[in-house]
Structure formats: C-alpha cells, structure tokens
Design a protein around this motif. Structure first.
Motif, mmCIF file in Angstrom:
data_model
loop_
_atom_site.group_PDB
_atom_site.id
_atom_site.type_symbol
_atom_site.label_atom_id
_atom_site.label_comp_id
_atom_site.label_asym_id
_atom_site.label_seq_id
_atom_site.Cartn_x
_atom_site.Cartn_y
_atom_site.Cartn_z
ATOM 1 N N ALA A 1 40.509 36.999 32.416
ATOM 2 C CA ALA A 1 40.835 36.385 33.708
ATOM 3 C C ALA A 1 40.777 37.411 34.839
ATOM 4 C CB ALA A 1 42.225 35.753 33.642
ATOM 5 N N VAL A 2 41.384 38.577 34.613
ATOM 6 C CA VAL A 2 41.396 39.611 35.653
ATOM 7 C C VAL A 2 39.997 40.196 35.848
ATOM 8 C CG1 VAL A 2 42.422 41.794 36.369
ATOM 9 C CG2 VAL A 2 43.811 40.134 35.149
ATOM 10 N N GLY A 3 39.218 40.292 34.751
ATOM 11 C CA GLY A 3 37.850 40.783 34.860
ATOM 12 C C GLY A 3 36.988 39.875 35.712
ATOM 13 N N VAL A 4 37.161 38.566 35.563
ATOM 14 C CA VAL A 4 36.425 37.612 36.402
ATOM 15 C C VAL A 4 36.818 37.798 37.871
ATOM 16 C CG1 VAL A 4 36.155 35.161 36.943
ATOM 17 C CG2 VAL A 4 36.097 35.921 34.568
ATOM 18 N N LEU A 5 38.110 38.004 38.111
ATOM 19 C CA LEU A 5 38.586 38.246 39.474
ATOM 20 C C LEU A 5 37.958 39.514 40.043
ATOM 21 C CD1 LEU A 5 40.610 37.363 41.708
ATOM 22 C CD2 LEU A 5 42.276 38.891 40.641
ATOM 23 N N PHE A 6 37.851 40.538 39.215
ATOM 24 C CA PHE A 6 37.273 41.812 39.655
ATOM 25 C C PHE A 6 35.790 41.655 39.982
ATOM 26 C CE2 PHE A 6 35.086 45.823 38.657
ATOM 27 C CZ PHE A 6 35.757 46.695 39.503
ATOM 28 N N LEU A 7 35.066 40.925 39.144
ATOM 29 C CA LEU A 7 33.624 40.798 39.315
ATOM 30 C C LEU A 7 33.232 39.834 40.428
ATOM 31 C CD1 LEU A 7 32.498 40.711 35.567
ATOM 32 C CD2 LEU A 7 32.230 42.609 37.171
ATOM 33 N N PHE A 8 33.993 38.741 40.569
ATOM 34 C CA PHE A 8 33.574 37.681 41.487
ATOM 35 C C PHE A 8 34.575 37.405 42.602
ATOM 36 C CE2 PHE A 8 31.845 36.683 37.213
ATOM 37 C CZ PHE A 8 30.488 36.841 37.503
ATOM 38 N N GLY A 9 35.676 38.157 42.641
ATOM 39 C CA GLY A 9 36.701 37.896 43.653
ATOM 40 C C GLY A 9 36.404 38.476 45.019
ATOM 41 N N GLY A 10 35.339 39.236 45.132
ATOM 42 C CA GLY A 10 34.994 39.818 46.426
ATOM 43 C C GLY A 10 35.561 41.217 46.600
ATOM 44 N N GLU A 11 35.063 41.893 47.617
ATOM 45 C CA GLU A 11 35.439 43.283 47.891
ATOM 46 C C GLU A 11 36.936 43.435 48.142
ATOM 47 O OE1 GLU A 11 34.427 47.344 48.394
ATOM 48 O OE2 GLU A 11 33.220 45.641 47.715
ATOM 49 N N VAL A 12 37.528 42.444 48.804
ATOM 50 C CA VAL A 12 38.939 42.528 49.184
ATOM 51 C C VAL A 12 39.853 42.612 47.967
ATOM 52 C CG1 VAL A 12 40.802 41.308 50.366
ATOM 53 C CG2 VAL A 12 38.511 41.309 51.342
ATOM 54 N N LEU A 13 39.468 41.957 46.866
ATOM 55 C CA LEU A 13 40.332 41.883 45.684
ATOM 56 C C LEU A 13 39.995 42.929 44.626
ATOM 57 C CD1 LEU A 13 40.512 38.005 45.232
ATOM 58 C CD2 LEU A 13 42.215 39.499 46.277
ATOM 59 N N LYS A 14 39.026 43.795 44.896
ATOM 60 C CA LYS A 14 38.620 44.789 43.896
ATOM 61 C C LYS A 14 39.775 45.715 43.525
ATOM 62 C CE LYS A 14 33.991 44.232 43.511
ATOM 63 N NZ LYS A 14 33.381 43.795 42.265
ATOM 64 N N GLY A 15 40.445 46.278 44.522
ATOM 65 C CA GLY A 15 41.542 47.205 44.253
ATOM 66 C C GLY A 15 42.672 46.547 43.495
ATOM 67 N N LEU A 16 43.050 45.337 43.903
ATOM 68 C CA LEU A 16 44.112 44.594 43.235
ATOM 69 C C LEU A 16 43.763 44.307 41.785
ATOM 70 C CD1 LEU A 16 46.721 42.795 43.273
ATOM 71 C CD2 LEU A 16 45.248 40.927 44.035
ATOM 72 N N SER A 17 42.566 43.776 41.551
ATOM 73 C CA SER A 17 42.174 43.410 40.189
ATOM 74 C C SER A 17 41.968 44.651 39.316
ATOM 75 C CB SER A 17 40.913 42.538 40.201
ATOM 76 O OG SER A 17 39.890 43.124 40.971
ATOM 77 N N PHE A 18 41.500 45.753 39.917
ATOM 78 C CA PHE A 18 41.344 47.004 39.171
ATOM 79 C C PHE A 18 42.708 47.500 38.700
ATOM 80 C CE2 PHE A 18 40.879 51.743 39.185
ATOM 81 C CZ PHE A 18 40.018 51.827 38.110
ATOM 82 N N ALA A 19 43.715 47.413 39.572
ATOM 83 C CA ALA A 19 45.079 47.813 39.200
ATOM 84 C C ALA A 19 45.604 46.943 38.061
ATOM 85 C CB ALA A 19 46.004 47.715 40.411
ATOM 86 N N LEU A 20 45.317 45.651 38.101
ATOM 87 C CA LEU A 20 45.780 44.743 37.056
ATOM 88 C C LEU A 20 45.084 45.025 35.723
ATOM 89 C CD1 LEU A 20 46.004 41.390 39.060
ATOM 90 C CD2 LEU A 20 47.879 42.878 38.346
#
Length: 303
Positions: free
Chosen positions: A254-273
């Motif tokens: 789930a978090v990997g999908v967010l990292f890949l497709f969530g956009g630039e804004v969510l990269k840092g957040l999803s990477f931390a998760l």
C-alpha cells in the motif's frame, strides 16, 4: 494465510548480531544528525508561503519548483492546493520583490496560462521554532504515554523499556537516513509537519507489531513454564512470524503504491513510512524482544 507453518528460526540466539547492526545504524544516524544537522522545511525554519492561482490548469509542481529555483536563489517547496499551488520559500526576497520574482517568472514561463497571487503568509522564525519544539515534544510525549501503556498492560517495566527502545530506534534511524540521503534522493526529504505525522505513524505501527509479539510471549510464559526464558521468547516470535510478515508485506504494498503514484508531494511521507514498516518489523524482534530477554535474564541472575 500462513507463510510459515512451523518456523524454528533462531532469532534470540542471534540477537547480538542484531545489537551490532542496530548500534551501527543508531551511531551513524546520531553522527549524521549532529554533524550535518536536520533539514527542516519551511514549517520549522521560517519563510514565506504563497498561494498562486492559474487561469487554466495548474502546471506540474516539479516544473514550477525547477523554474523558480534560480530567481529565488533557493529551491522552494511546491504543492498543489485544490486547483491552486502553494509555494513555500526561505528566499531572502521579501514583500513586493518576492511577488514580482514569482509572478514574472511564472508568467514568462507559462505565458498562455497567466497566474496571480491570491494569498501570502510569512512564517516567522519564532513561530517556526515554537512549532519545531512542539513537534519534538509530541514524539517524546507519545513515547512516554506508550511506556505507561505497556507497563499497565504487561505489568513489568522491562516490557515497557523494550518497546520504547524499539520505537526510539526506529525514529532515530529514519531521521538519520533522511539526513544522510538528503542530497542524494531525487525528491525532498525536508522535515516538515507531514514527516512528523509519518514518524508518529511509524511509532504506532511499530508498537502494534511489538505488542503482538509481547502478547504471545505472555501467553507462552504461562503454557511453557519450565522452558528456558530465551527459548520461550524465540518460540513466541516464530509463532507470530507469519502474521508479522503478512502484515508488513501488505502494508509495504500500500505504501509502495503511494510512493510510486502519489506524486512528488507525497514522496517524502511515503518514503518515511516504508522505512518505518521495515524498521518496525525488525525492531520488534531484534530490539524489543531481545532486550526483554536480556533484562529478564539479568533479573533472574540477581534474584
């Protein structure tokens, strides 16, 4: 779903290897934080927040950030805000000079899509410092409450110490990785309010995993009363291993999908998760449970 029917992996016997790995990672993280310093976002270091509205569809935030980096003499944070765009910068430009630099650059770059500034707020250094202190206190307060919660639930202080040590381990290493890779990663690793929310999420995830293992340890301590404590704890970890791996894998998907497709804004957040899920799974075994065994054995030696 069970990935492991009857695993017999020697986690506890190899806990010293885990201590060495964790110790090196924690030391490297502390070193990075002390010598390189944390990279705070506008929220925590002060600056200016500007909301820009475009007549048409807003351009890509990465493009806007790259276009504004040169005229502002610093790389701004750019995020979507509904149909508008938020630009956060600590540029030395102020007031009208900042407005002019942003609008002239954007209108020149996107001449067919005029823009206008509809809001401009300044985050003062004092407010940013207060916000930063409050964020740090929120994490330490969460760890304190968790210590008390685990103490009440399991009635023994070394359960609490093991759980909090694992949580502290996860947060420090994540901070260290953010600091070490700040200039390497192709996306922003600034510490802002979203990342603090990610850290608190990491704390919650790691605690949940640790409590599941601790519950099985408590159950097995009543069933296998004559078994050596370290063997019983290792049995408990193996009993919960299937559940731990399945939970971690599904969360990572789930978090990997967010990292890949969530956009630039969510990269840092999803990477931390992503880091939090991996570290939380590791620390529940090689930090929390391992410390529990050593503390219990030392207590048995003294009694």
């Amino acid at each position: 779903m069970r990935l492991f029917e009857d695993p017999k992996i020697e986690f506890i016997n190899n806990r010293k290897i885990g201590y060495i790995i964790s110790g090196l990672l924690v030391l490297a993280s502390f070193g990075a934080i002390i010598f390189k310093g944390l990279n705070f976002g506008i929220d925590f270091r002060g600056g200016t927040e500007i909301v820009v509205s475009f007549e048409g569809t807003s351009p890509n935030v990465v493009e806007i950030r790259n276009v504004l980096s040169e005229p502002l003499a610093s790389t701004p944070e750019v995020k979507t805000f509904g149909e508008d765009v938020i630009i956060r910068t600590d540029s030395g430009l102020e007031g009208n000079a900042l407005r002019t630099a942003i609008l002239s650059t954007l209108n020149q770059q996107y001449s067919d899509n005029p823009s206008s500034i509809i809001k401009l707020d300044i985050v003062g250094p004092r407010f940013a410092e207060d916000l930063r202190d409050a964020a740090a206190m929120s994490i330490f307060f969460a760890l304190g409450i968790i210590f008390v919660y685990v103490l009440i639930r399991f009635k023994k202080w070394y359960f609490s110490l093991g759980a909090v040590a694992a949580l502290f381990h996860d947060v420090i290493i994540t901070l260290g990785i953010f600091t070490l890779f700040y200039e390497i990663m192709p996306f922003s690793l600034d510490i802002d309010q979203a990342i603090i929310a990610a850290f608190l999420t990491i704390v919650g995830y790691s605690l949940n995993d640790t409590v599941v293992v601790f519950d099985r340890i408590r159950e097995n301590s009543l069933i296998f009363k004559t078994e050596a404590y370290d063997r019983m704890v290792n049995r408990s970890i193996n009993n919960t291993l299937s559940r731990t791996v399945v939970t971690s894998m599904t969360t990572l998907i789930a978090v990997g999908v967010l990292f890949l497709f969530g956009g630039e804004v969510l990269k840092g957040l999803s990477f931390a998760l992503i880091l939090g899920v991996i570290l939380g799974t590791y620390s529940s075994i090689f930090v929390a449970s391992a410390l529990l065994v050593d503390l219990q054995l030392k207590k048995a030696e003294k009694s």
